[in-house]
Design a protein around this motif. Structure first.
Motif, PDB file in Angstrom:
ATOM      1  N   SER A  52       1.222  -1.144  -0.125  1.00  0.00           N
ATOM      2  CA  SER A  52       0.221   0.425   0.094  1.00  0.00           C
ATOM      3  C   SER A  52       1.055   1.425   0.104  1.00  0.00           C
ATOM      4  CB  SER A  52      -0.682   0.061   0.927  1.00  0.00           C
ATOM      5  OG  SER A  52      -1.790  -1.385   0.981  1.00  0.00           O
ATOM      6  N   ARG A  53       0.292   2.607  -0.792  1.00  0.00           N
ATOM      7  CA  ARG A  53       1.108   3.638  -0.709  1.00  0.00           C
ATOM      8  C   ARG A  53       0.851   4.780  -0.319  1.00  0.00           C
ATOM      9  NH1 ARG A  53       2.110   4.592  -6.813  1.00  0.00           N
ATOM     10  NH2 ARG A  53       3.814   5.256  -5.815  1.00  0.00           N
ATOM     11  N   ALA A  60       6.266  15.420   8.355  1.00  0.00           N
ATOM     12  CA  ALA A  60       8.054  14.963   7.678  1.00  0.00           C
ATOM     13  C   ALA A  60       7.848  13.031   8.580  1.00  0.00           C
ATOM     14  CB  ALA A  60       8.375  15.398   8.631  1.00  0.00           C
ATOM     15  N   ILE A  61       8.428  12.404   7.591  1.00  0.00           N
ATOM     16  CA  ILE A  61       8.299  11.276   7.196  1.00  0.00           C
ATOM     17  C   ILE A  61       8.817  10.493   8.421  1.00  0.00           C
ATOM     18  CG2 ILE A  61       7.890   9.203   5.355  1.00  0.00           C
ATOM     19  CD1 ILE A  61       6.060  11.171   5.427  1.00  0.00           C
ATOM     20  N   PHE A  62      10.190  10.249   7.864  1.00  0.00           N
ATOM     21  CA  PHE A  62      11.057   9.274   8.252  1.00  0.00           C
ATOM     22  C   PHE A  62      12.264  10.119   9.886  1.00  0.00           C
ATOM     23  CE2 PHE A  62      10.481   7.581   3.869  1.00  0.00           C
ATOM     24  CZ  PHE A  62      10.430   6.096   4.283  1.00  0.00           C
ATOM     25  N   GLY A  63      11.576   9.276  10.556  1.00  0.00           N
ATOM     26  CA  GLY A  63      12.015  10.250  12.076  1.00  0.00           C
ATOM     27  C   GLY A  63      10.871  10.928  12.534  1.00  0.00           C
ATOM     28  N   ASP A 144      15.149  13.262  -5.190  1.00  0.00           N
ATOM     29  CA  ASP A 144      13.753  14.431  -5.160  1.00  0.00           C
ATOM     30  C   ASP A 144      12.713  13.810  -4.671  1.00  0.00           C
ATOM     31  OD1 ASP A 144      15.979  15.811  -6.772  1.00  0.00           O
ATOM     32  OD2 ASP A 144      14.534  14.955  -8.754  1.00  0.00           O
ATOM     33  N   ALA A 145      11.628  14.528  -3.402  1.00  0.00           N
ATOM     34  CA  ALA A 145      10.857  14.275  -3.137  1.00  0.00           C
ATOM     35  C   ALA A 145       9.457  13.630  -3.636  1.00  0.00           C
ATOM     36  CB  ALA A 145      10.249  15.643  -2.397  1.00  0.00           C
ATOM     37  N   LEU A 146       9.290  12.205  -2.983  1.00  0.00           N
ATOM     38  CA  LEU A 146       8.485  11.749  -3.427  1.00  0.00           C
ATOM     39  C   LEU A 146       7.030  11.676  -2.549  1.00  0.00           C
ATOM     40  CD1 LEU A 146       9.831   8.021  -4.436  1.00  0.00           C
ATOM     41  CD2 LEU A 146       8.466  10.451  -5.982  1.00  0.00           C
ATOM     42  N   GLU A 147       5.675  12.278  -3.254  1.00  0.00           N
ATOM     43  CA  GLU A 147       3.947  11.985  -2.828  1.00  0.00           C
ATOM     44  C   GLU A 147       4.020  10.591  -2.254  1.00  0.00           C
ATOM     45  OE1 GLU A 147       1.062  13.449  -0.755  1.00  0.00           O
ATOM     46  OE2 GLU A 147       3.147  14.929  -1.209  1.00  0.00           O
ATOM     47  N   TRP A 166      10.571   6.864  -0.607  1.00  0.00           N
ATOM     48  CA  TRP A 166       9.702   7.739  -0.366  1.00  0.00           C
ATOM     49  C   TRP A 166       9.824   9.262   1.060  1.00  0.00           C
ATOM     50  CZ3 TRP A 166       5.701   7.010   4.459  1.00  0.00           C
ATOM     51  CH2 TRP A 166       4.576   7.985   4.748  1.00  0.00           C
ATOM     52  N   ASP A 167       8.738  10.307  -0.005  1.00  0.00           N
ATOM     53  CA  ASP A 167       9.949  11.535   0.871  1.00  0.00           C
ATOM     54  C   ASP A 167      10.628  11.218   0.328  1.00  0.00           C
ATOM     55  OD1 ASP A 167       9.983  14.293   2.021  1.00  0.00           O
ATOM     56  OD2 ASP A 167      10.229  13.527   3.837  1.00  0.00           O
ATOM     57  N   THR A 168      12.148  11.743   0.791  1.00  0.00           N
ATOM     58  CA  THR A 168      13.532  12.313   0.096  1.00  0.00           C
ATOM     59  C   THR A 168      14.757  10.645   0.648  1.00  0.00           C
ATOM     60  OG1 THR A 168      14.721  12.974   1.903  1.00  0.00           O
ATOM     61  CG2 THR A 168      13.660  14.589  -0.141  1.00  0.00           C
ATOM     62  N   ALA A 169      13.632   9.844   0.731  1.00  0.00           N
ATOM     63  CA  ALA A 169      14.958   8.605   1.186  1.00  0.00           C
ATOM     64  C   ALA A 169      14.432   7.616   0.054  1.00  0.00           C
ATOM     65  CB  ALA A 169      13.908   7.757   2.563  1.00  0.00           C
ATOM     66  N   ARG A 170      15.718   7.059   0.108  1.00  0.00           N
ATOM     67  CA  ARG A 170      16.026   5.570  -0.648  1.00  0.00           C
ATOM     68  C   ARG A 170      16.793   4.785  -0.619  1.00  0.00           C
ATOM     69  NH1 ARG A 170      13.330   9.018  -2.697  1.00  0.00           N
ATOM     70  NH2 ARG A 170      12.766  10.188  -4.827  1.00  0.00           N
TER      71      ARG A 170
END
Length: 177
Positions: A52-53, A60-63, A144-147, A166-170
């Motif tokens: 699921s996406r 703010a996503i990670f952390g 680059d940021a992913l929504e 996701w966001d800027t994390a890869r």
């Protein structure tokens, strides 16, 4: 004849009323998606991921939303599932063909990728480390940021890298055939 037509009309209207009364759930907030690792568009898949996406929505996503150093379901809703159509290696660890749960432990500099034998789990609430089949640490990078949280595969020599972002994390997870 008129009675038969009247009876058919009444049954038809009754069916329409029942169909209109059916309630459908709204759209999923984190829609389900599937990503395939395939040699080419017409080839049979070698790896399939169902996940699921979740959407960033200015958060703010990670952390923050997804805590660092805690087991994450790798998406939203049910734990992400990964299916290997043949035996693979994740790094140097062998994994038998089959369907597994895919969990991750995001970190600032690296992520732990977990293949687990427990299926049909909601989130990571019932995650059982004793059912881990394989684990690998991979470096975290940025882009680059992913929504929306996304998973894709890229072909590499002797296998695929599963790319998650996701966001800027890869992160890239190596799978070899």
């Amino acid at each position: 004849m008129k009675k038969s037509l009247l009876l058919v009309a009444i049954m038809f209207i009754g069916t329409l009323t029942t169909m209109n009364a059916q309630k459908f759930a709204g759209l999923q907030k984190s829609p389900t998606d599937i990503s395939y690792a395939k040699a080419d568009r017409n080839a049979k898949p070698e790896i399939k991921v169902v996940y699921s996406r979740p959407q960033k929505k200015g958060r703010a996503i990670f952390g923050d939303l997804v805590k660092f150093d805690k087991v994450w379901r790798t998406g939203a809703d049910e734990a992400t599932e990964i299916k290997f159509f043949k035996d693979v290696k994740m790094g140097d660890q062998s994994i038998k063909a089959g369907t597994y749960s895919l969990y991750t432990i995001p970190g600032e500099k690296e992520w732990t990728i977990i293949i687990n034998s427990d299926l049909d789990s909601w989130g990571a609430y019932s995650y059982d480390k004793g059912k881990d089949v394989a684990r690998i640490k991979v470096p975290a990078a940025s882009g680059d940021a992913l929504e929306a949280f996304s998973i894709a595969f890229k072909k590499v020599d002797k296998g695929y890298h599963m790319v998650m972002g996701w966001d800027t994390a890869r992160v890239e997870v190596p799978f070899y055939m």
